[in-house]
Design an enzyme around this catalytic site. Structure first.
Site, PDB file in Angstrom:
ATOM      1  N   ARG A   1      26.536   7.860   5.052  1.00 35.41           N
ATOM      2  CA  ARG A   1      25.320   8.293   5.732  1.00 35.41           C
ATOM      3  C   ARG A   1      25.429   9.757   6.136  1.00 35.41           C
ATOM      4  O   ARG A   1      26.494  10.206   6.583  1.00 35.41           O
ATOM      5  CB  ARG A   1      25.074   7.441   6.978  1.00 35.41           C
TER       6      ARG A   1
ATOM      7  N   ASN B   1      22.052   5.924  12.780  1.00 37.83           N
ATOM      8  CA  ASN B   1      22.606   7.205  12.365  1.00 37.83           C
ATOM      9  C   ASN B   1      22.149   8.372  13.237  1.00 37.83           C
ATOM     10  O   ASN B   1      22.891   9.327  13.449  1.00 37.83           O
ATOM     11  CB  ASN B   1      22.223   7.462  10.904  1.00 37.83           C
TER      12      ASN B   1
ATOM     13  N   LYS C   1      19.384  -4.528  16.253  1.00 39.74           N
ATOM     14  CA  LYS C   1      18.426  -4.121  15.229  1.00 39.74           C
ATOM     15  C   LYS C   1      17.752  -5.326  14.568  1.00 39.74           C
ATOM     16  O   LYS C   1      17.053  -5.177  13.565  1.00 39.74           O
ATOM     17  CB  LYS C   1      19.114  -3.266  14.173  1.00 39.74           C
TER      18      LYS C   1
ATOM     19  N   PRO D   1      15.776   1.968  11.031  1.00 41.64           N
ATOM     20  CA  PRO D   1      15.315   1.905  12.421  1.00 41.64           C
ATOM     21  C   PRO D   1      16.464   1.632  13.382  1.00 41.64           C
ATOM     22  O   PRO D   1      17.398   0.896  13.067  1.00 41.64           O
ATOM     23  CB  PRO D   1      14.318   0.742  12.387  1.00 41.64           C
ATOM     24  N   GLU D   2      16.395   2.243  14.557  1.00 40.24           N
ATOM     25  CA  GLU D   2      17.444   2.071  15.556  1.00 40.24           C
ATOM     26  C   GLU D   2      16.951   1.146  16.663  1.00 40.24           C
ATOM     27  O   GLU D   2      15.824   0.655  16.627  1.00 40.24           O
ATOM     28  CB  GLU D   2      17.865   3.437  16.075  1.00 40.24           C
TER      29      GLU D   2
END
Length: 281
Positions: free
Chosen positions: A250, A165, A51, A2-3
């Site tokens: 990633r 990401n 976050k 989650p961002e």
């Protein structure tokens, strides 16, 4: 993972469900806190920090959680069936007369004194969605290591907090730079726009159920998740490669035409897909 905008939404849901209410259920399902009971304490607030999530209780206690890759907070009405996953994935339950918040698969969960919150989040840079947002400080942080690849620098929460990401890939596309371009090689005019652009993207998406960076109907993202489909601007196939500092790689997406700078060569499977892809209609 989650961002910042997703975590902001989770904090809002928790705050609206629990703040001002007295807990009638407190169930920690991790060994370290198995004997902790917060029943009878009033929930004061839940706030995001990058976050991270900080849920504060009267008596000077804070529950610090981080969703990492698979974690989630779900809120249920009294009597509603829980649907966040099997019971063995539950890490904590906080219930009031009207709502129950259930934390699933939380890889970071710690109870600390509210006065010690900085121990958990004090290392973070300016929060893109927080009251401490400071674009000049964020840019200065990014520039402290000019040789570092831009994508890695954006993901480093010590520089600015909230980018994950997806936003990393989308920001690099909007800046016209590959994620492997050294921070110091980013032209000054684009570097100076970066903090405000990141802030505007997260602000625009914090209330949206579906993240959108393009402004186009039916096309939510420019490059993330689009390989090997054509770039929305130039129709060149979008590429994907892993990027990281060695501790965690990633998937990173970019357009080799619209973005300048160093980048890995396409892998054999991707070269095959690009040669054999159908012409888009």
């Amino acid at each position: 993972m989650p961002e910042g905008d997703t975590v902001w939404q989770a904090a809002r849901r928790l705050h609206e469900a629990l703040a001002g209410q007295v807990l009638i259920r407190s169930d920690f399902r991790v060994p370290k806190y198995a004997t902790v009971d917060l029943t009878g304490r009033r929930v004061l607030s839940t706030v995001p920090r990058g976050k991270h999530l900080l849920t504060r209780f009267e008596g000077g206690l804070t529950l610090h959680t981080h969703l990492r890759m698979e974690g989630a907070w779900k809120v249920y009405a009294a009597g509603e069936r829980w649907r966040g996953g099997p019971g063995h994935q539950i890490r904590v339950i906080l219930g009031t007369d009207h709502r129950t918040a259930v934390g699933y698969r939380l890889q970071v969960l710690e109870l600390l004194r509210t006065t010690e919150e900085e121990r958990a989040v004090g290392h973070l840079g300016p929060d893109l969605l927080g009251p401490d947002w400071d674009p000049e400080r964020a840019l200065a942080n990014l520039r402290t290591d000019p040789a570092r690849p831009l994508g890695e620098a954006l993901l480093d929460q010590r520089n600015l907090a909230g980018i994950g990401n997806i936003y990393k890939s989308e920001l690099c596309f909007l800046l016209g730079a590959t994620p492997w371009l050294p921070v110091g090689a980013l032209p000054a005019d684009r570097a100076e726009k970066l903090p405000d652009l990141a802030h505007r993207l997260l602000e625009a998406n914090r209330d949206r159920p579906v993240r959108q960076t393009t402004g186009l109907r039916h096309q939510d993202l420019f490059v993330y998740g689009r390989a090997p489909r054509p770039c929305l601007r130039c129709r060149t196939p979008v590429r994907v490669a892993d990027q990281g500092d060695g501790s965690q790689e990633r998937p990173t997406y970019w357009c080799p035409t619209c973005q300048t700078g160093p980048a890995p060569a396409p892998s054999a499977p991707q070269r095959w897909r690009e040669r054999h892809r159908r012409t888009p209609t």
